[in-house]
Design a protein around this motif. Sequence first.
Motif, PDB file in Angstrom:
ATOM      1  N   LEU A  69       0.832  -1.206   0.000  1.00  0.00           N
ATOM      2  CA  LEU A  69       0.000   0.000   0.000  1.00  0.00           C
ATOM      3  C   LEU A  69       0.868   1.258   0.000  1.00  0.00           C
ATOM      4  O   LEU A  69       0.550   2.246  -0.673  1.00  0.00           O
ATOM      5  CB  LEU A  69      -0.933   0.006   1.207  1.00  0.00           C
ATOM      6  N   SER A  72       2.491   1.639  -3.434  1.00  0.00           N
ATOM      7  CA  SER A  72       1.439   1.967  -4.393  1.00  0.00           C
ATOM      8  C   SER A  72       1.025   3.425  -4.272  1.00  0.00           C
ATOM      9  O   SER A  72       0.712   4.076  -5.280  1.00  0.00           O
ATOM     10  CB  SER A  72       0.224   1.063  -4.190  1.00  0.00           C
ATOM     11  N   THR A  73       1.004   3.947  -3.039  1.00  0.00           N
ATOM     12  CA  THR A  73       0.659   5.355  -2.834  1.00  0.00           C
ATOM     13  C   THR A  73       1.581   6.262  -3.633  1.00  0.00           C
ATOM     14  O   THR A  73       1.138   7.184  -4.325  1.00  0.00           O
ATOM     15  CB  THR A  73       0.750   5.711  -1.341  1.00  0.00           C
ATOM     16  N   TYR A 139       4.086   0.385   6.172  1.00  0.00           N
ATOM     17  CA  TYR A 139       3.596   1.373   5.212  1.00  0.00           C
ATOM     18  C   TYR A 139       4.672   2.427   4.936  1.00  0.00           C
ATOM     19  O   TYR A 139       4.916   2.797   3.781  1.00  0.00           O
ATOM     20  CB  TYR A 139       2.329   2.036   5.750  1.00  0.00           C
TER      21      TYR A 139
END
Length: 250
Positions: A69, A72-73, A139
């Motif tokens: 995630l 991907s951000t 993250y």
Amino acid sequence: MDAVTLLDATLLPAIAIAVFAGLLSFLSPCVLPIVPPYLAYMGGVSVGDMDEERAARKRVFTAALFFVLGLSTVFIFLGMAVSAVGRAFLQYQDWFIYGAGIIVVIFGLHFLGVFRIGFLQKEARLDAGDRGGSSFGAYVLGLAFAFGWTPCIGPILGAILGLAASEADVARGTTLLAAYALGLGIPFLLVAAFFPRLKGAMAWMKRHMVAIERVSGVLLVTVGVLMLTGQFTALSYWLFEKFPALAVLG
């Protein structure tokens, strides 16, 4: 075939290329070798625990999900940015495409070993601090990975960014970078979930890094030539002629 369907059809080859490019980025020499220890660190376990304990693999998979995630951000925001720039300079779109095509071909020749570009031989890893063992830390590491490994995965990522810029549409450009993130991120999740079963496959890939680099080079040169010759639209027509069922995606 209506105009809207054709417009969407032209994106299909680029999406497929973006997903495959993400997979090749995962297989690159500066990513694949560090995957097991990186995943173990993010999950707060040892590589041995990943090999033997199912509970440890569950922790690692959760960490890997947040890691994906994070990266991907960054890639999705890059897609939004470059496609917005392409849209702002829409009147120069042909020049954008030609310039990006030339750069992508040069990157491909680098991978094929025709010549070597010095800065592409280096890695720039960002230190995200002591973030192991937490979802938030994973993250953050995903964000750091996306920024820090760009010198190594940059040629392939640059090809996809060039495609996104040539789209001159924020939604379409963002879609391409999301597809790239998907191709890069899914292998991380598969390794996290099935590490014991995939060790042999990963070892085989490490032994064939040179061949993987050559495949990357062929992909980049092909993409560059397609961009320079304007053949993406022709490829889209061919896909619809051979696979009419794809029209439902339009």
